[in-house]
Design an enzyme around this catalytic site. Structure first.
Site, mmCIF file in Angstrom:
data_model
loop_
_atom_site.group_PDB
_atom_site.id
_atom_site.type_symbol
_atom_site.label_atom_id
_atom_site.label_comp_id
_atom_site.label_asym_id
_atom_site.label_seq_id
_atom_site.Cartn_x
_atom_site.Cartn_y
_atom_site.Cartn_z
ATOM 1 N N ASP A 110 31.961 29.421 40.236
ATOM 2 C CA ASP A 110 33.145 30.240 39.956
ATOM 3 C C ASP A 110 33.883 30.581 41.260
ATOM 4 O O ASP A 110 34.487 31.638 41.384
ATOM 5 C CB ASP A 110 32.752 31.523 39.216
ATOM 6 C CG ASP A 110 31.817 32.411 40.033
ATOM 7 O OD1 ASP A 110 31.206 31.896 41.007
ATOM 8 O OD2 ASP A 110 31.701 33.611 39.719
ATOM 9 N N ASP A 121 36.645 34.182 44.602
ATOM 10 C CA ASP A 121 35.402 34.311 43.833
ATOM 11 C C ASP A 121 35.683 35.189 42.620
ATOM 12 O O ASP A 121 36.200 36.298 42.748
ATOM 13 C CB ASP A 121 34.307 34.933 44.699
ATOM 14 C CG ASP A 121 32.983 35.015 43.956
ATOM 15 O OD1 ASP A 121 32.279 34.016 43.909
ATOM 16 O OD2 ASP A 121 32.681 36.110 43.421
#
Length: 226
Positions: free
Chosen positions: A152, A109
């Protein structure tokens, strides 16, 4: 009467058939000299039609292959999308269970991706995601599988890899992504959770546990970040 041949040339009446059609007729044992003009014309027309159908079938097969490739890959990044990633993970889980092979999953992440979008715009964010993919792909083996799991968030399936080696891989990826600079003064950074397969029955469960491991890492990184 004139007619158009497959290779684009115009031929008159029962003129010479195209080389490909002639080869086809010869392959199936048809000697045109044994037939009258009407039969020869019929055989030529049939051979041309068969060749046309073959070309169309090959074209459809190529189109289907391309459609499947596009359906499996992320719209932006050169990696699998989540659906395809989960499918591949399910296959690797089955192999690990059947052959008692080690298998690990990385969940990545990005730490400051929102700041990139807010500061430099979404186009810069898209370029950052592509650069992240390039870094991830440069650090994994050909047998490993990379996918984009969310905006993301990325996953890496490390096949035939134990937890210790996978943790080293995660550390190297984290270091590279921490050094990735966007714009003048914004370092992207990433938190990476690592988990070994230990009997999880589904890809969804495995990913969820890796996601939890990533959040533990992210919380620890925030605690020590100045």
């Amino acid at each position: 009467m004139d007619r158009i041949s497959r290779n684009g040339g115009r031929k008159r009446g029962h003129a010479t058939v195209s080389d490909a059609a002639a080869d086809l007729l010869q392959a199936v044992g048809i000697d045109l000299q044994e037939y009258d003009l009407r039969a020869r014309a019929a055989f030529r027309a049939l051979a041309e039609e068969v060749l046309d159908l073959r070309d169309r079938e090959a074209g459809l097969a190529r189109a289907l292959e391309e459609a499947e490739r596009l359906a499996d890959h992320d719209a932006l990044c050169p990696v699998f999308n989540r659906r395809a990633f989960e499918r591949e993970l399910s296959r690797e889980i089955a192999l690990a269970a059947r052959h008692e092979l080690p298998l690990c999953l990385l969940y990545i992440d990005l730490d400051r991706f929102k700041a990139i979008n807010d500061t430099y715009g979404h186009a810069a964010g898209d370029k950052a995601l592509i650069r992240v993919c390039d870094i991830i792909l440069s650090q994994v083996r050909q047998t490993d599988i990379v996918g984009r799991l969310g905006g993301d968030e990325f996953g890496v399936i490390l096949t035939h890899a134990g937890l210790a080696d996978s943790q080293l891989k995660a550390n190297r990826l984290t270091q590279r992504l921490d050094r990735l600079k966007i714009g003048e003064d914004l370092h992207l950074g990433a938190s990476c959770g690592v988990i070994a397969w230990s009997g999880q029955s589904s890809a969804e469960t495995f990913i969820a546990e890796a996601d939890e491991a990533m959040f533990r890492v992210k919380s620890a990184r925030k605690a020590v970040r100045p």
